[in-house]
Write a protein that holds these residues in place. Sequence first.
Motif, short mmCIF file in Angstrom:
data_model
loop_
_atom_site.label_atom_id
_atom_site.label_comp_id
_atom_site.label_asym_id
_atom_site.label_seq_id
_atom_site.Cartn_x
_atom_site.Cartn_y
_atom_site.Cartn_z
N GLN A 295 -43.58 -46.69 21.00
CA GLN A 295 -43.36 -48.14 21.13
C GLN A 295 -42.04 -48.60 20.54
N ILE A 299 -38.95 -50.33 22.49
CA ILE A 299 -38.52 -51.72 22.30
C ILE A 299 -37.06 -51.76 21.85
N ARG A 300 -36.75 -50.96 20.84
CA ARG A 300 -35.39 -51.03 20.28
C ARG A 300 -34.32 -50.64 21.29
N ILE A 307 -42.20 -58.55 26.76
CA ILE A 307 -43.20 -57.58 26.31
C ILE A 307 -44.56 -58.26 26.34
N ALA A 318 -44.86 -55.52 16.45
CA ALA A 318 -44.28 -55.61 17.80
C ALA A 318 -43.49 -56.91 17.98
N GLU A 321 -40.13 -56.69 16.14
CA GLU A 321 -39.20 -55.83 16.87
C GLU A 321 -38.73 -56.49 18.17
N ALA A 322 -39.64 -57.20 18.83
CA ALA A 322 -39.26 -57.88 20.07
C ALA A 322 -38.18 -58.94 19.80
N LEU A 329 -42.30 -62.25 23.67
CA LEU A 329 -43.53 -61.46 23.65
C LEU A 329 -44.72 -62.34 24.03
N LYS A 390 -29.79 -54.47 22.87
CA LYS A 390 -30.57 -53.48 22.12
C LYS A 390 -30.13 -53.46 20.67
#
Lengths: 780, 181
Positions: A295, A299-300, A307, A318, A321-322, A329, A390
């Motif tokens: 995951q 994501i990264r 997401i 999550a 990170e999103a 998200l 990213k």
Amino acid sequence: MKKTRIRIDELKSDFATIKGLELSVGRVIEEEWEEPIGPTPFPSITDLREWDLKLLKRYKPFYMPFCDVCCLCTFGKCDLTGDKRGACGLNMPAQQSRIVLLACCIGAATHIGHARHLVDHLIEKFGRRTPINVGGTNVEVEAPVTRLVCGIRPRTLGDLEEVLDYLEEQLTHLLSVTHTGQEGSNIDFESKVFHAGMIDQVGMEIADIAQISAYGFPRADPDAPLVELGFGVVDREKPVIMVIGHNVPPAIEIVDYLNDLGLLGEVEVVGLCCTAHDVTRYNPKAKIVGPISWQLRAIRSGIPDVIVVDEQCIRADALVEAQKIHAPLIAASEKNCLGLENRTDDDPDKIVDDLVNGKVPGVLILDPEKVGEVAVKVALKVAPKRKKFKVIPDVSEVIEGSKRCRQCNECRRACPNDLPIPAAIKAAAGGNLDKLNELYDDCIGCARCEHACPENLPIHSFIVKAAEKKMKEETFKVRAGRGAIQDIEIRKVGGPIVLGEIPGIIAFVGCANYPKGGREIAEMAMEFAKRRYIVVTSGCAAMSAGMYKNEEGKTPYEMFPGDFDAGCLLNVGSCVSNPHIAGAAIKIASIFARRNLRGNYEEIADYVLNRVGAVGVAWGAMSQKAASIASGFWRLGVPVVVGPHGLKYRRMLLGRADREEDWYVYDARTGKKVYVGPTPEHLFYAAETKEEAMVMIAKLCMRPNDTTKGRAIKLTHYIDLHKRLYGTMPEDIHLFVRTLADLPVTMKDEITKILKEKGWKETVIPDPTLLPRLIRKSEA
Amino acid sequence: MMKAEPWQKAEIPGPKKALVITKPEVVVAMIKRAKRPILIAGSKVAEIDIAGEKLIDYVIKLAKAGKIPVVATAHTVGEFLKRGFKPDGFMPIVDIANRLKDPEWEGLDGNGPYDLALFIGMQYYVEWLILSGLKHFAGGLKTLTLDGVYHPHASWSFPTLSIEDWAKNLRVIIEKMEAGM
């Protein structure tokens, strides 16, 4: 009708007075079904206890506490070291088995809750009378586990509700057992662990047959389509919606909405973990990025523009990170709200605006259809803005960052696989990223290294950057989950399996907490498929099994057919598809051997234990769900092998090959007790290495019922693997030879010599059972 | 670095922790004092490089010097055989641990239970859990880890050492055992 109880303490009328009247009506069972009902339909938590005790007498628990204390109530902490008891009176074995039961209750609750949500949703969408159809005329035994446990055969989605009611009742009782001052015996805790596993199997089966029936997933199809798998298969030029989790309705609504707009193919729908499996079962144009532990890197890497998370095994960070990659998200499950505002009742376009304009980082939407609409609209609008932003650093940033490393070793000491991160960082500081690149293959993607780093170096991102080229080249195929095994396939292989001529059914299942990367799954799966075992996969392990290419560029699912037959490799689907594997073993007893399975658990489990050479392998088992899945197999008589991290479940179920008295069964023909050797030797076992696991898998496929021809075939594989991977002959061959006809022809002289040295004596091959009631003729 | 804290930082053991071995001579004394020692060599012994040699080479020297029976776990037996050394037994780590906890097990040679089990060369978490199982359930057995990291579930353990210090300690133990000291 479910259980009904009427109690009248006192009733006075003109003609009578009634006191203390109590009427109790159990379940009213369908009478149209010709198959006689067995002794244990809808079993309570003690109805199968006698069977459990038989298993636990042979396969005794070996406990390995993580720590010495119990801290589950305010009496504690209590030191339970050695033979101490806590303030509540519990000792360490009981405490450990209690923890195992808790884990299995969590796992079973997760699947049963998943099934309940799914069935409710599908009934609402498709109607209560939607027929259960998992394979048309090819699958008459549509729900073998449910038939076996509950004694009913579900015909419609509505029929599944009664089963769910039963499961939820049992689960409540089981969870209550873990309260302070309840069960005091470790063996009885273990029996309840088995019960949790059994109801978990039913819950998973309910979930999968419901979604296969309603969504039209592949119906027991050996030629289910090949779908794209890996990081490299994602078209980064397109808007990308990434779905993560296990409960597929939101992902399906995304696909449907795109289809309605004619945009499927213009927008990428990619997934991780079981939602990915299930969305590709629905539409093979969707793609699978990889197993659940990827995951963070997924994501990264900036791939997703939006997401969507549903439930289970989703990283708790999550949303954090999103936000780093500016991807909105959408949380789509009430089990995983992530602190987000519930926008379920809001106008979709308003939600889209808020997400696109960054007013909110994410939203909670508990309506799958609305999730579909919002996710697509957001992806289309966000993609041009994000431009795949990213948070993976570039090479110069990796090098400069690495120069700040103090070589304190904290990252390595936090790494579950003890990877040599400091050495790799040191090399990177000198401009060489090769060692970081090497770490990628064994990294499980947890990022504990980062949280341990006193310099806050994004070590996981460093690894991902170093392996960037390799990631982009990850383009594989996996066959979409086929679901059930056809009855006709069972008829074909039932005999060869029970007689031992197909050496075994090996199921690679479970999570991706691998000790040395996912490639070991592919290597093991291919080895056994080449040896003409039936190799079955599910869940994250099914993905890892596909991540290999031969010299012709073919992946394992392209190299081996998808039938349930010798030398084949078949993916049944997601986590909740696991009961199709258990179901195949059950159907061998019912379809091939014509044993009644309706509410007849003990007899069928006895059959499977003694005759069906099946082994489950959860090489990267991580979750509580994996624990409950395994325990469902144990009660059914199927041994499970886990990787070294599986020791952290804190309890093995181990046989003792050196204790002859443990390995006697009844010969159902005569009633005599017959020594059958340690077959199978263990019920739950962790291997340190892949090589050890492979040898043990081959050994665990042996069963008392093997014919001489079958045993010779199984011994050939066991000995051959042992010689190749251990560099020597096994020392326990004599325990598996019943008569000289068991000996593989090509090894006869060599083994005969060993038998003489060991003082081996010939024995008979019985009609094996552990159940005295199945003896047809008494010894007397 | 000489710390008596677990190598994997989240592994917190509880009240009963291993006594720290401060000098290699202590190990020699323990082995000498034991009536029935046994050495369990894990799957990493052939992987770990230690001061120019593989850990398995140290194990073989120690086993020979102390006449200690060796059980090779996982698939490691092949690595021993390649080096011309036949272990007294080979079996999965869970199997040898399960036997060691059984007071009625008569040992590899049938001469009775062991009183000291030396461990070396496993994944940290594997050894952690196996040692815990023995700490709690193998009443008559003492455990000693020869790994270079602290294992609190053992009866005795080195603190976490540098590779150099670990190698030096192992060499001292072997030399003293060879000298019969």
